[in-house]
Design a protein around this motif. Structure first.
Motif, PDB file in Angstrom:
ATOM      1  N   ALA A 178       0.820  -1.213   0.000  1.00 17.84           N
ATOM      2  CA  ALA A 178       0.000   0.000   0.000  1.00 17.84           C
ATOM      3  C   ALA A 178       0.856   1.268   0.000  1.00 17.84           C
ATOM      4  CB  ALA A 178      -0.929   0.004   1.208  1.00 17.84           C
ATOM      5  N   THR A 179       0.247   2.341  -0.523  1.00 17.80           N
ATOM      6  CA  THR A 179       0.909   3.641  -0.613  1.00 17.80           C
ATOM      7  C   THR A 179       0.045   4.713   0.030  1.00 17.80           C
ATOM      8  OG1 THR A 179       2.018   3.059  -2.694  1.00 17.80           O
ATOM      9  CG2 THR A 179       1.830   5.397  -2.179  1.00 17.80           C
ATOM     10  N   LEU A 180       0.642   5.506   0.926  1.00 21.22           N
ATOM     11  CA  LEU A 180      -0.015   6.662   1.503  1.00 21.22           C
ATOM     12  C   LEU A 180       0.404   7.893   0.713  1.00 21.22           C
ATOM     13  CD1 LEU A 180      -1.673   8.009   3.819  1.00 21.22           C
ATOM     14  CD2 LEU A 180       0.477   8.195   5.091  1.00 21.22           C
ATOM     15  N   VAL A 181      -0.584   8.664   0.252  1.00 23.79           N
ATOM     16  CA  VAL A 181      -0.337   9.857  -0.570  1.00 23.79           C
ATOM     17  C   VAL A 181      -0.842  11.076   0.198  1.00 23.79           C
ATOM     18  CG1 VAL A 181      -0.789  10.991  -2.773  1.00 23.79           C
ATOM     19  CG2 VAL A 181      -0.649   8.481  -2.666  1.00 23.79           C
ATOM     20  N   ASN A 182       0.050  12.004   0.521  1.00 22.95           N
ATOM     21  CA  ASN A 182      -0.327  13.164   1.324  1.00 22.95           C
ATOM     22  C   ASN A 182      -0.168  14.452   0.528  1.00 22.95           C
ATOM     23  OD1 ASN A 182      -0.939  14.964   3.346  1.00 22.95           O
ATOM     24  ND2 ASN A 182       0.978  14.696   4.461  1.00 22.95           N
ATOM     25  N   THR A 183      -1.306  15.017   0.090  1.00 29.08           N
ATOM     26  CA  THR A 183      -1.293  16.361  -0.492  1.00 29.08           C
ATOM     27  C   THR A 183      -2.033  17.323   0.424  1.00 29.08           C
ATOM     28  OG1 THR A 183      -3.283  15.860  -1.797  1.00 29.08           O
ATOM     29  CG2 THR A 183      -1.145  15.539  -2.876  1.00 29.08           C
ATOM     30  N   ALA A 184      -2.184  16.940   1.691  1.00 27.43           N
ATOM     31  CA  ALA A 184      -2.951  17.736   2.646  1.00 27.43           C
ATOM     32  C   ALA A 184      -2.016  18.619   3.466  1.00 27.43           C
ATOM     33  CB  ALA A 184      -3.787  16.829   3.536  1.00 27.43           C
ATOM     34  N   ARG A 185      -1.709  18.204   4.687  1.00 28.28           N
ATOM     35  CA  ARG A 185      -0.870  18.999   5.585  1.00 28.28           C
ATOM     36  C   ARG A 185       0.137  18.094   6.303  1.00 28.28           C
ATOM     37  NH1 ARG A 185      -2.252  22.808   3.154  1.00 28.28           N
ATOM     38  NH2 ARG A 185      -3.287  24.727   3.858  1.00 28.28           N
ATOM     39  N   LYS A 186       1.321  18.618   6.545  1.00 22.81           N
ATOM     40  CA  LYS A 186       2.360  17.871   7.254  1.00 22.81           C
ATOM     41  C   LYS A 186       1.911  17.501   8.660  1.00 22.81           C
ATOM     42  CE  LYS A 186       5.923  20.145   8.926  1.00 22.81           C
ATOM     43  NZ  LYS A 186       7.220  20.874   9.024  1.00 22.81           N
ATOM     44  N   GLU A 187       1.185  18.415   9.298  1.00 23.93           N
ATOM     45  CA  GLU A 187       0.867  18.257  10.713  1.00 23.93           C
ATOM     46  C   GLU A 187      -0.042  17.070  11.015  1.00 23.93           C
ATOM     47  OE1 GLU A 187       2.043  22.393   9.820  1.00 23.93           O
ATOM     48  OE2 GLU A 187       0.544  21.038   8.969  1.00 23.93           O
ATOM     49  N   VAL A 188      -0.765  16.564  10.020  1.00 26.40           N
ATOM     50  CA  VAL A 188      -1.682  15.451  10.294  1.00 26.40           C
ATOM     51  C   VAL A 188      -0.946  14.118  10.408  1.00 26.40           C
ATOM     52  CG1 VAL A 188      -3.566  16.652   9.140  1.00 26.40           C
ATOM     53  CG2 VAL A 188      -2.240  14.962   7.861  1.00 26.40           C
ATOM     54  N   ILE A 189       0.329  14.107  10.041  1.00 32.26           N
ATOM     55  CA  ILE A 189       1.115  12.876  10.053  1.00 32.26           C
ATOM     56  C   ILE A 189       1.871  12.721  11.364  1.00 32.26           C
ATOM     57  CG2 ILE A 189       3.002  11.617   8.941  1.00 32.26           C
ATOM     58  CD1 ILE A 189       0.553  11.800   7.180  1.00 32.26           C
ATOM     59  N   ASP A 190       1.774  11.541  11.963  1.00 30.85           N
ATOM     60  CA  ASP A 190       2.623  11.157  13.090  1.00 30.85           C
ATOM     61  C   ASP A 190       3.884  10.560  12.474  1.00 30.85           C
ATOM     62  OD1 ASP A 190       3.919   9.987  15.225  1.00 30.85           O
ATOM     63  OD2 ASP A 190       2.334   8.535  15.660  1.00 30.85           O
ATOM     64  N   GLU A 191       4.899  11.385  12.298  1.00 36.07           N
ATOM     65  CA  GLU A 191       6.080  10.961  11.550  1.00 36.07           C
ATOM     66  C   GLU A 191       6.783   9.777  12.202  1.00 36.07           C
ATOM     67  OE1 GLU A 191       8.664  14.177  10.530  1.00 36.07           O
ATOM     68  OE2 GLU A 191       7.060  15.353   9.598  1.00 36.07           O
ATOM     69  N   ALA A 192       6.888   9.785  13.518  1.00 39.44           N
ATOM     70  CA  ALA A 192       7.542   8.668  14.200  1.00 39.44           C
ATOM     71  C   ALA A 192       6.776   7.376  13.954  1.00 39.44           C
ATOM     72  CB  ALA A 192       7.643   8.951  15.699  1.00 39.44           C
ATOM     73  N   GLY A 193       5.449   7.456  13.943  1.00 38.55           N
ATOM     74  CA  GLY A 193       4.632   6.280  13.687  1.00 38.55           C
ATOM     75  C   GLY A 193       4.780   5.771  12.271  1.00 38.55           C
ATOM     76  N   VAL A 194       4.879   6.691  11.316  1.00 37.86           N
ATOM     77  CA  VAL A 194       5.066   6.297   9.913  1.00 37.86           C
ATOM     78  C   VAL A 194       6.428   5.631   9.731  1.00 37.86           C
ATOM     79  CG1 VAL A 194       5.335   7.168   7.555  1.00 37.86           C
ATOM     80  CG2 VAL A 194       3.474   8.022   8.989  1.00 37.86           C
ATOM     81  N   VAL A 195       7.460   6.209  10.331  1.00 39.33           N
ATOM     82  CA  VAL A 195       8.806   5.619  10.236  1.00 39.33           C
ATOM     83  C   VAL A 195       8.811   4.218  10.835  1.00 39.33           C
ATOM     84  CG1 VAL A 195      11.179   5.786  11.095  1.00 39.33           C
ATOM     85  CG2 VAL A 195      10.030   7.812  10.181  1.00 39.33           C
ATOM     86  N   ARG A 196       8.169   4.058  11.968  1.00 40.58           N
ATOM     87  CA  ARG A 196       8.123   2.743  12.623  1.00 40.58           C
ATOM     88  C   ARG A 196       7.400   1.724  11.747  1.00 40.58           C
ATOM     89  NH1 ARG A 196       4.489   1.450  17.937  1.00 40.58           N
ATOM     90  NH2 ARG A 196       4.923  -0.795  18.088  1.00 40.58           N
ATOM     91  N   ALA A 197       6.257   2.119  11.186  1.00 44.92           N
ATOM     92  CA  ALA A 197       5.492   1.195  10.347  1.00 44.92           C
ATOM     93  C   ALA A 197       6.273   0.803   9.095  1.00 44.92           C
ATOM     94  CB  ALA A 197       4.155   1.826   9.955  1.00 44.92           C
ATOM     95  N   MET A 198       6.907   1.776   8.448  1.00 47.93           N
ATOM     96  CA  MET A 198       7.649   1.479   7.226  1.00 47.93           C
ATOM     97  C   MET A 198       8.914   0.690   7.507  1.00 47.93           C
ATOM     98  SD  MET A 198       7.114   4.993   5.028  1.00 47.93           S
ATOM     99  CE  MET A 198       7.978   4.347   3.576  1.00 47.93           C
ATOM    100  N   THR A 199       9.447   0.807   8.724  1.00 47.75           N
ATOM    101  CA  THR A 199      10.606   0.004   9.116  1.00 47.75           C
ATOM    102  C   THR A 199      10.201  -1.447   9.316  1.00 47.75           C
ATOM    103  OG1 THR A 199      11.632   1.924  10.183  1.00 47.75           O
ATOM    104  CG2 THR A 199      12.433  -0.258  10.836  1.00 47.75           C
ATOM    105  N   GLU A 200       9.052  -1.651   9.959  1.00 47.92           N
ATOM    106  CA  GLU A 200       8.578  -3.007  10.231  1.00 47.92           C
ATOM    107  C   GLU A 200       8.002  -3.686   8.990  1.00 47.92           C
ATOM    108  OE1 GLU A 200       5.977  -3.212  13.598  1.00 47.92           O
ATOM    109  OE2 GLU A 200       7.315  -2.007  14.866  1.00 47.92           O
ATOM    110  N   ARG A 201       7.453  -2.895   8.084  1.00 50.22           N
ATOM    111  CA  ARG A 201       6.872  -3.447   6.863  1.00 50.22           C
ATOM    112  C   ARG A 201       7.553  -2.848   5.642  1.00 50.22           C
ATOM    113  NH1 ARG A 201       0.470  -3.523   6.488  1.00 50.22           N
ATOM    114  NH2 ARG A 201       1.168  -3.801   4.338  1.00 50.22           N
ATOM    115  N   GLU A 202       8.378  -3.656   4.982  1.00 50.62           N
ATOM    116  CA  GLU A 202       9.177  -3.161   3.869  1.00 50.62           C
ATOM    117  C   GLU A 202       8.391  -3.053   2.572  1.00 50.62           C
ATOM    118  OE1 GLU A 202      12.713  -5.488   3.598  1.00 50.62           O
ATOM    119  OE2 GLU A 202      13.467  -4.812   5.549  1.00 50.62           O
ATOM    120  N   ASP A 203       7.081  -3.289   2.640  1.00 51.31           N
ATOM    121  CA  ASP A 203       6.233  -3.154   1.447  1.00 51.31           C
ATOM    122  C   ASP A 203       5.502  -1.815   1.411  1.00 51.31           C
ATOM    123  OD1 ASP A 203       4.859  -4.414   3.779  1.00 51.31           O
ATOM    124  OD2 ASP A 203       3.082  -4.098   2.539  1.00 51.31           O
ATOM    125  N   LEU A 204       5.458  -1.092   2.518  1.00 54.89           N
ATOM    126  CA  LEU A 204       4.698   0.158   2.579  1.00 54.89           C
ATOM    127  C   LEU A 204       5.465   1.305   1.921  1.00 54.89           C
ATOM    128  CD1 LEU A 204       3.373   0.034   6.254  1.00 54.89           C
ATOM    129  CD2 LEU A 204       2.064  -0.398   4.154  1.00 54.89           C
TER     130      LEU A 204
END
Length: 267
Positions: A178-204
């Motif tokens: 899956a792909t997350l596409v953000n054309t909204a706002r930076k602030e809505v993203i939990d960056e640490a959470g995204v990094v953790r998820a993409m580290t654990e799942r190499e398909d994201l």
């Protein structure tokens, strides 16, 4: 620069300039500010309201430009950033739209034209007929949306409720590849959470029109699975600039002629 230019103006049209409390204090005659675009978080609304200054945006004028960029981002990621190797097609994939406003609806229509299955979630639109008219399936929760989306196009505003709301749990629930596409706002993203998820799942994958604070870390760790534009460019088309500028000018004229405050965002 803006601070030194506002002393005697009655109206302001802005794009990226910040209308701070200091600017508002210096603008002795200011009666209206129009942000040529949808977002208006570069205006101090509280300071404007305290001075009785009307603040407006120009909703919908940039929507097509942002929607086209969102689809282009999906194709870019599907084709591995246009680097050599076997990519994939977006036809037949499920496109999830998080917030079904002006941009979200256009993304859905364009996705359907590309052969995608489209689902959407928007807690502020309770009438299913709005979605059905576009051939879009309405889902009943954020969790259901992410769980079923191969591509998730994000269009929520940055509010106290949404800031940092897109992170580890939602990404981990998404389908393989899956792909997350953000054309909204930076602030809505939990960056640490995204990094953790993409580290654990190499398909994201994650692609954004708003460079994250953790851009260097993400680029270093995730390679072609991550991409951020050099600057926010969703509305950066000649057509969108003209549309938003003309709309802003018309709104100012209507405000002074008839007192029209239809697109006011502060009260």
């Amino acid at each position: 620069e803006l601070l030194s230019a506002v002393a005697d103006v009655d109206a302001l049209i802005i794009r990226s300039d910040k209308v701070t409390a200091e600017v508002i204090e210096a603008a002795r005659n200011l009666k209206i500010v129009v942000r040529a675009g949808a977002g208006y978080d570069n205006v101090d609304l509280a300071a404007a309201t305290a001075r009785g200054i009307v603040v407006m945006n120009t909703p919908g004028q940039n929507s097509n430009a942002v929607a086209e960029l969102a689809l282009a981002m999906m194709i870019f990621m599907a084709r591995n950033g246009f680097t050599p190797g076997t990519g994939s097609e977006i036809q037949g994939k499920t496109l999830g739209i998080h917030a079904y406003g002006n941009v979200g609806r256009l993304v859905g229509r364009k996705g359907k034209a590309m052969g995608m299955n489209v689902i959407a979630y928007d807690p502020f639109i309770t009438d299913s007929a709005v979605f059905e008219a576009d051939g879009v399936k309405k889902v009943n929760s954020v969790e259901e949306l992410y769980k079923n989306s191969d591509y998730l196009s994000l269009h929520i505003p940055a509010t106290e409720q949404t800031k940092g709301s897109i992170g580890y749990d939602l990404l981990m629930s998404m389908p393989k590849g899956a792909t997350l596409v953000n054309t909204a706002r930076k602030e809505v993203i939990d960056e640490a959470g995204v990094v953790r998820a993409m580290t654990e799942r190499e398909d994201l994958k994650y692609i954004t029109d708003i460079a994250p604070d953790a851009q260097a870390e993400m680029a270093g760790k995730f390679g072609k699975r991550f991409f951020a534009t050099a600057k926010k460019m969703g509305a950066e088309t000649a057509e969108a600039n003209i549309n938003a500028g003309l709309a802003a000018a018309r709104q100012i004229v209507d405000f002074f002629k008839t007192g029209d405050t239809r697109f006011q965002v502060n009260r």
